[in-house]
Motif scaffolding. Sequence first.
Motif, PDB file in Angstrom:
ATOM      1  N   ASN A 261      48.246  40.924  50.478  1.00 33.66           N
ATOM      2  CA  ASN A 261      47.189  40.204  50.219  1.00 33.66           C
ATOM      3  C   ASN A 261      45.827  40.916  49.920  1.00 33.66           C
ATOM      4  O   ASN A 261      45.682  41.869  50.466  1.00 33.66           O
ATOM      5  CB  ASN A 261      46.816  38.830  50.986  1.00 33.66           C
ATOM      6  N   VAL A 262      45.502  40.281  48.881  1.00 33.21           N
ATOM      7  CA  VAL A 262      44.147  41.256  48.314  1.00 33.21           C
ATOM      8  C   VAL A 262      42.620  40.231  48.344  1.00 33.21           C
ATOM      9  O   VAL A 262      42.977  39.014  47.824  1.00 33.21           O
ATOM     10  CB  VAL A 262      44.099  41.640  46.884  1.00 33.21           C
ATOM     11  N   THR A 263      41.673  40.634  49.142  1.00 30.44           N
ATOM     12  CA  THR A 263      40.453  39.974  49.188  1.00 30.44           C
ATOM     13  C   THR A 263      39.308  40.553  48.849  1.00 30.44           C
ATOM     14  O   THR A 263      38.787  41.668  49.288  1.00 30.44           O
ATOM     15  CB  THR A 263      40.528  39.336  50.827  1.00 30.44           C
ATOM     16  N   LEU A 264      38.578  40.059  48.331  1.00 29.38           N
ATOM     17  CA  LEU A 264      37.072  40.607  47.838  1.00 29.38           C
ATOM     18  C   LEU A 264      36.116  39.623  48.710  1.00 29.38           C
ATOM     19  O   LEU A 264      36.033  38.438  48.287  1.00 29.38           O
ATOM     20  CB  LEU A 264      36.775  40.454  46.433  1.00 29.38           C
ATOM     21  N   VAL A 265      35.458  39.908  49.494  1.00 35.71           N
ATOM     22  CA  VAL A 265      34.766  39.274  50.630  1.00 35.71           C
ATOM     23  C   VAL A 265      33.683  38.422  50.068  1.00 35.71           C
ATOM     24  O   VAL A 265      33.660  37.456  50.124  1.00 35.71           O
ATOM     25  CB  VAL A 265      34.448  40.148  51.835  1.00 35.71           C
TER      26      VAL A 265
ATOM     27  N   THR B  30      48.720  37.342  47.535  1.00 35.62           N
ATOM     28  CA  THR B  30      47.388  36.224  47.128  1.00 35.62           C
ATOM     29  C   THR B  30      46.386  36.810  46.877  1.00 35.62           C
ATOM     30  O   THR B  30      45.853  38.031  47.381  1.00 35.62           O
ATOM     31  CB  THR B  30      47.348  35.227  48.450  1.00 35.62           C
ATOM     32  N   LEU B  31      45.287  36.282  45.858  1.00 35.93           N
ATOM     33  CA  LEU B  31      43.978  36.739  45.717  1.00 35.93           C
ATOM     34  C   LEU B  31      42.825  35.946  46.245  1.00 35.93           C
ATOM     35  O   LEU B  31      43.031  34.675  45.810  1.00 35.93           O
ATOM     36  CB  LEU B  31      43.925  37.062  44.043  1.00 35.93           C
ATOM     37  N   LYS B  32      42.074  36.391  46.979  1.00 32.08           N
ATOM     38  CA  LYS B  32      40.953  35.560  47.161  1.00 32.08           C
ATOM     39  C   LYS B  32      39.331  36.253  46.908  1.00 32.08           C
ATOM     40  O   LYS B  32      39.383  37.703  47.136  1.00 32.08           O
ATOM     41  CB  LYS B  32      40.915  35.302  48.726  1.00 32.08           C
ATOM     42  N   SER B  33      38.569  35.618  46.443  1.00 30.98           N
ATOM     43  CA  SER B  33      37.225  36.192  46.109  1.00 30.98           C
ATOM     44  C   SER B  33      36.150  35.263  46.380  1.00 30.98           C
ATOM     45  O   SER B  33      36.120  34.237  46.454  1.00 30.98           O
ATOM     46  CB  SER B  33      37.307  36.533  44.804  1.00 30.98           C
ATOM     47  N   ALA B  34      34.966  35.698  46.597  1.00 30.47           N
ATOM     48  CA  ALA B  34      33.735  34.959  46.856  1.00 30.47           C
ATOM     49  C   ALA B  34      32.547  35.536  46.242  1.00 30.47           C
ATOM     50  O   ALA B  34      32.684  36.879  46.255  1.00 30.47           O
ATOM     51  CB  ALA B  34      33.545  34.962  48.213  1.00 30.47           C
TER      52      ALA B  34
ATOM     53  N   GLY C  20      28.693  34.096  49.254  1.00 30.99           N
ATOM     54  CA  GLY C  20      29.172  33.048  50.164  1.00 30.99           C
ATOM     55  C   GLY C  20      30.015  31.711  49.492  1.00 30.99           C
ATOM     56  O   GLY C  20      30.542  30.986  50.462  1.00 30.99           O
ATOM     57  N   VAL C  21      29.933  31.838  48.115  1.00 26.49           N
ATOM     58  CA  VAL C  21      30.845  30.695  47.605  1.00 26.49           C
ATOM     59  C   VAL C  21      32.273  31.249  47.211  1.00 26.49           C
ATOM     60  O   VAL C  21      32.370  32.067  46.588  1.00 26.49           O
ATOM     61  CB  VAL C  21      30.067  30.133  46.264  1.00 26.49           C
ATOM     62  N   ASP C  22      33.170  30.496  47.457  1.00 18.25           N
ATOM     63  CA  ASP C  22      34.613  30.722  46.924  1.00 18.25           C
ATOM     64  C   ASP C  22      34.797  30.754  45.675  1.00 18.25           C
ATOM     65  O   ASP C  22      34.516  29.723  44.837  1.00 18.25           O
ATOM     66  CB  ASP C  22      35.656  29.990  47.991  1.00 18.25           C
ATOM     67  N   LYS C  23      35.468  31.750  45.259  1.00 15.47           N
ATOM     68  CA  LYS C  23      35.640  31.829  43.586  1.00 15.47           C
ATOM     69  C   LYS C  23      37.024  32.221  43.286  1.00 15.47           C
ATOM     70  O   LYS C  23      37.305  32.825  42.283  1.00 15.47           O
ATOM     71  CB  LYS C  23      34.654  32.750  42.939  1.00 15.47           C
ATOM     72  N   SER C  24      37.959  32.048  44.346  1.00 12.62           N
ATOM     73  CA  SER C  24      39.212  32.386  44.133  1.00 12.62           C
ATOM     74  C   SER C  24      40.099  31.839  42.890  1.00 12.62           C
ATOM     75  O   SER C  24      40.925  32.427  42.175  1.00 12.62           O
ATOM     76  CB  SER C  24      40.170  31.812  45.536  1.00 12.62           C
ATOM     77  N   GLU C  25      39.649  30.491  42.449  1.00 17.89           N
ATOM     78  CA  GLU C  25      40.305  29.963  41.378  1.00 17.89           C
ATOM     79  C   GLU C  25      39.765  30.735  40.174  1.00 17.89           C
ATOM     80  O   GLU C  25      40.759  30.842  39.090  1.00 17.89           O
ATOM     81  CB  GLU C  25      39.774  28.671  41.300  1.00 17.89           C
ATOM     82  N   GLU C  26      38.817  31.551  40.148  1.00 21.12           N
ATOM     83  CA  GLU C  26      38.398  32.215  38.995  1.00 21.12           C
ATOM     84  C   GLU C  26      39.335  33.532  38.883  1.00 21.12           C
ATOM     85  O   GLU C  26      39.294  34.171  37.862  1.00 21.12           O
ATOM     86  CB  GLU C  26      36.989  32.616  38.940  1.00 21.12           C
ATOM     87  N   VAL C  27      39.810  33.940  39.891  1.00 20.43           N
ATOM     88  CA  VAL C  27      40.699  35.213  39.610  1.00 20.43           C
ATOM     89  C   VAL C  27      42.029  35.018  39.922  1.00 20.43           C
ATOM     90  O   VAL C  27      42.875  36.054  40.215  1.00 20.43           O
ATOM     91  CB  VAL C  27      39.913  36.218  41.048  1.00 20.43           C
ATOM     92  N   ALA C  28      42.696  33.676  39.929  1.00 18.35           N
ATOM     93  CA  ALA C  28      43.996  33.327  40.251  1.00 18.35           C
ATOM     94  C   ALA C  28      44.803  34.120  39.195  1.00 18.35           C
ATOM     95  O   ALA C  28      45.966  34.488  39.384  1.00 18.35           O
ATOM     96  CB  ALA C  28      44.070  31.781  40.093  1.00 18.35           C
TER      97      ALA C  28
ATOM     98  N   GLY D  94      29.781  38.016  38.273  1.00 11.26           N
ATOM     99  CA  GLY D  94      30.653  38.805  37.729  1.00 11.26           C
ATOM    100  C   GLY D  94      31.351  39.704  38.519  1.00 11.26           C
ATOM    101  O   GLY D  94      32.564  39.959  38.232  1.00 11.26           O
ATOM    102  N   ASP D  95      30.815  40.087  39.396  1.00 12.21           N
ATOM    103  CA  ASP D  95      31.459  40.945  40.445  1.00 12.21           C
ATOM    104  C   ASP D  95      32.778  40.379  41.057  1.00 12.21           C
ATOM    105  O   ASP D  95      33.642  41.172  41.485  1.00 12.21           O
ATOM    106  CB  ASP D  95      30.623  41.880  41.566  1.00 12.21           C
ATOM    107  N   GLN D  96      32.499  39.042  41.193  1.00  9.38           N
ATOM    108  CA  GLN D  96      33.680  38.417  42.162  1.00  9.38           C
ATOM    109  C   GLN D  96      35.031  38.781  41.204  1.00  9.38           C
ATOM    110  O   GLN D  96      36.176  38.272  41.811  1.00  9.38           O
ATOM    111  CB  GLN D  96      33.348  37.186  42.277  1.00  9.38           C
ATOM    112  N   LEU D  97      34.861  38.960  39.858  1.00 11.83           N
ATOM    113  CA  LEU D  97      36.030  39.063  39.109  1.00 11.83           C
ATOM    114  C   LEU D  97      36.787  40.500  39.212  1.00 11.83           C
ATOM    115  O   LEU D  97      37.674  40.635  38.622  1.00 11.83           O
ATOM    116  CB  LEU D  97      35.614  38.739  37.533  1.00 11.83           C
TER     117      LEU D  97
END
Length: 290
Positions: A214-218, A254-258, A261-269, A224-227
């Motif tokens: 699993n990969v997470t960008l905290v 799984t990919l998770k990104s924020a 403080g706002v979850d942006k995981s849908e943007e990196v799916a 743009g950096d959340q991508l």
Amino acid sequence: YRRQRQMCIRDRTFSGMQIKLSNDIDLKSEEWTPIGRKDKAFQGTFDGCGYTISNLKIERGVNNSSSNADMGLFGFTSDGKVMNFTLYNAFVKAGIDVGAIAGTPYTSSYSNITLAGDVKVEGYSYVGGMFGKNVYKGMENLTVRVNEGSYVKAESETYRTYVGGVIGYMGEGNIIISNVESNINVTGSTCDVGGITGIAHYGNTFENCICTGNVTLVNANDAGDQLEIGGIAGVWMNSSAGKVTLRKCNFTGTLKSALNGVDKSEEVAGNRLTGRKYYPNSNEGELIIE
């Protein structure tokens, strides 16, 4: 005696020499001094002959100080070969250019290496499960098959993170990375977070690379950096100097990104292979997926 012997090894380059293991080695979780440093790189051939090195421990400050750089079983290597062994159980906590196998592999080739057991690799930036910064030579047959609870993690504050399950930061040019698999979880604070590598540089080819971790960008700081997160590479370098090729690569984690403080995981799916390009406003460069 062990310390004196270790420092003797560290102070030699072994240029033109071949070192072969003749049995398994247990480092007993005693503080390890990496083999090779920037001003005296390891330049020989190290052949593990299929044996296992176990219980590596390096614990330094997690900051961007040069005194905490080039940390791993090997520190800084150049123009040599390292191959044919398993590293079992590794705890490496340092600053920049951090990896369980080598902090800065540079122009040495690495092949037929397995990282297994309980593995925790932490650093500030340029952090990889196996290799930290500056891979400038082809690598093949690398396996990261670790126990549950193992991880690679980098906390770079507002600095670029460059963290990957196998390699933190790739060098530019025609470098081929082939037959790689990793199941380790990867966490990066800010950007450039990938299941295999933080960045795929121009000219690089990744072939038969599989990631199941699993990969997470905290928490990206800038829009743009959340991508900048991907199953194989966090970003790819778009440059007219060379193409980036991802051939027969696959990601099943799984990919998770924020962002702030706002979850942006849908943007990196959809970033199953790579995150966005390094220069998002440039049309130069080419990404080839085969």
